[in-house]
Motif scaffolding. Structure first.
Motif, PDB file in Angstrom:
ATOM      1  N   GLU A  62     -13.361 -11.603  -2.778  1.00 18.32           N
ATOM      2  CA  GLU A  62     -14.016 -11.525  -1.230  1.00 18.32           C
ATOM      3  C   GLU A  62     -12.623 -11.777  -0.172  1.00 18.32           C
ATOM      4  O   GLU A  62     -12.795 -11.234   0.732  1.00 18.32           O
ATOM      5  N   LYS A  64      -9.606 -11.323  -0.953  1.00 17.72           N
ATOM      6  CA  LYS A  64      -8.922 -10.008  -1.080  1.00 17.72           C
ATOM      7  C   LYS A  64      -9.374  -8.793  -0.471  1.00 17.72           C
ATOM      8  O   LYS A  64      -8.714  -8.082   0.347  1.00 17.72           O
ATOM      9  N   MET A  65     -10.926  -8.823  -0.408  1.00 18.90           N
ATOM     10  CA  MET A  65     -11.212  -7.616   0.120  1.00 18.90           C
ATOM     11  C   MET A  65     -11.073  -7.690   1.702  1.00 18.90           C
ATOM     12  O   MET A  65     -10.895  -6.789   2.369  1.00 18.90           O
ATOM     13  N   ILE A  66     -11.140  -8.826   2.432  1.00 21.14           N
ATOM     14  CA  ILE A  66     -10.740  -9.184   3.700  1.00 21.14           C
ATOM     15  C   ILE A  66      -9.510  -8.612   4.151  1.00 21.14           C
ATOM     16  O   ILE A  66      -9.372  -7.892   5.046  1.00 21.14           O
ATOM     17  N   GLU A  68      -7.540  -6.639   2.238  1.00 21.55           N
ATOM     18  CA  GLU A  68      -7.311  -5.086   1.980  1.00 21.55           C
ATOM     19  C   GLU A  68      -7.926  -4.295   3.056  1.00 21.55           C
ATOM     20  O   GLU A  68      -7.371  -3.288   3.600  1.00 21.55           O
ATOM     21  N   LEU A  69      -9.159  -4.658   3.631  1.00 22.94           N
ATOM     22  CA  LEU A  69      -9.750  -3.888   4.567  1.00 22.94           C
ATOM     23  C   LEU A  69      -9.188  -3.843   5.815  1.00 22.94           C
ATOM     24  O   LEU A  69      -9.238  -2.949   6.556  1.00 22.94           O
TER      25      LEU A  69
END
Lengths: 155, 182
Positions: A62, A64-66, A68-69
């Protein structure tokens, strides 16, 4: 026979097939044994074939997604593209040269520049100043959006 | 595992890094992606790496996703390809006996039994090739919904049923070794 057993277990038998299975279960010991084994296997697969990721990994993903996005889709779209910046910088340099040409005691090296109306120069200078302010504002908004996104602060 | 309605709004919220959308994504699709990669690789650490890789690919390709198609099927394709790539790159062969995990500091018989059964299922599934393993586990994950499975895998109904039947036949052949009760 095996395919019939699995069809029955999956609830895909028609009424004739259902009756056939039920009849075989009563009369055929080998079929009955095979049916029992398949049912048990079905039950085991149903209960234990799913896998779950660990909570730690999920949390890590979660976070990492923040990041990467944010990198893939910047919240702030630049108003002024790089080509505009180059063009405006050149215009700014031009304005400075013109300012030097018309200043008191200007050097003769600026004589190669043709005479230009003073009003046009003033207007050009103001336009250049305006664009510089716009670029600065663009950068400030960009940085602000980035900070608010990574820290979760509302903009 | 129910599919969430993925519309333009959800994609946009996800792209802005909305924490609620990220949680929803992880609950629905992150779990699904992990499931697919795990069934191919059969090792948690490798599955985690492949899941991370898949999710990053999904994020970067969000703009190319066609809203008319199933988001889950799209994720499945990326997860499947990524996991297969990992498998090829690692070139490890799954030793079916390595599937037996050490159960440490367990407190009750029920937990021991559950862990043993889970471990046995994992070992049993390792008798299948990657595709059969994924198909059979998705079949149970999707609560035997063949339509859903067709959407996800892109296989025809008859092809899917044949593969499913063959996989279960193969499992039944080996099941006796792992389950006393079978």
């Amino acid at each position: 026979m095996e395919s019939l057993i699995w069809k029955y277990i999956d609830g895909e038998c028609n009424s004739d097939e259902k009756a056939q299975v039920e009849h075989l279960l009563k009369t055929d010991l080998h079929f009955s044994e095979q049916f029992k084994q398949s049912s048990e296997l079905n039950l085991q697969l149903q209960h234990f074939s799913t896998v779950e990721m660990s909570e730690g990994f999920r949390q890590k993903m979660e976070n990492k997604m923040i990041l990467e996005l944010a990198a893939a889709y910047p919240a702030h779209q630049e108003i002024i593209t790089i080509w505009w910046k180059i063009g405006l910088s050149l215009a700014g340099i031009g304005s400075i040269i013109l300012a030097l040409k018309y200043s008191e005691g200007a050097s003769v090296i600026f004589n190669f520049i043709p005479e230009i109306n003073a009003r046009i120069i003033t207007m050009g200078a103001w336009v250049a100043v305006g664009f510089v302010l716009l670029i600065s504002l663009d950068n400030i908004i960009g940085k602000w959006s980035e900070i608010s996104r990574t820290t979760g602060m509302m903009v | 595992m129910n599919e969430l309605l993925v519309d333009k709004g959800f994609i946009s919220r996800l792209k802005t890094g909305d924490s609620k959308s990220i949680k929803v994504f992880m609950d629905t699709y992150g779990r699904f992606i992990y499931h697919v990669t795990y069934k191919v690789l059969l090792q948690a650490s490798e599955a985690e790496e492949a899941t991370q890789d898949t999710i990053l690919k999904v994020i970067k390709a969000l703009d190319t996703y066609d809203l008319k198609s199933s988001f889950k099927a799209w994720c499945y394709t990326i997860a499947w390809r990524t996991a297969i790539d990992y498998k090829r790159r690692l070139k490890y062969t799954v030793d079916i006996h390595e599937g037996m995990e050490v159960i440490s500091s367990v407190t009750s018989d029920a937990i021991i039994h559950q862990s043993e059964t889970q471990s046995n299922i994992k070992t049993l599934l390792s008798h299948l090739d990657e595709e059969s393993r994924v198909i059979i586990s998705l079949y149970y994950l999707e609560e035997k919904n063949i339509r859903e499975l067709i959407d996800i895998t892109g296989l025809t109904e008859s092809n899917l049923k044949v593969k499913l039947f063959r996989a279960r036949k193969e499992l039944a052949k080996h099941a006796g070794k792992y389950f006393e009760q079978i």
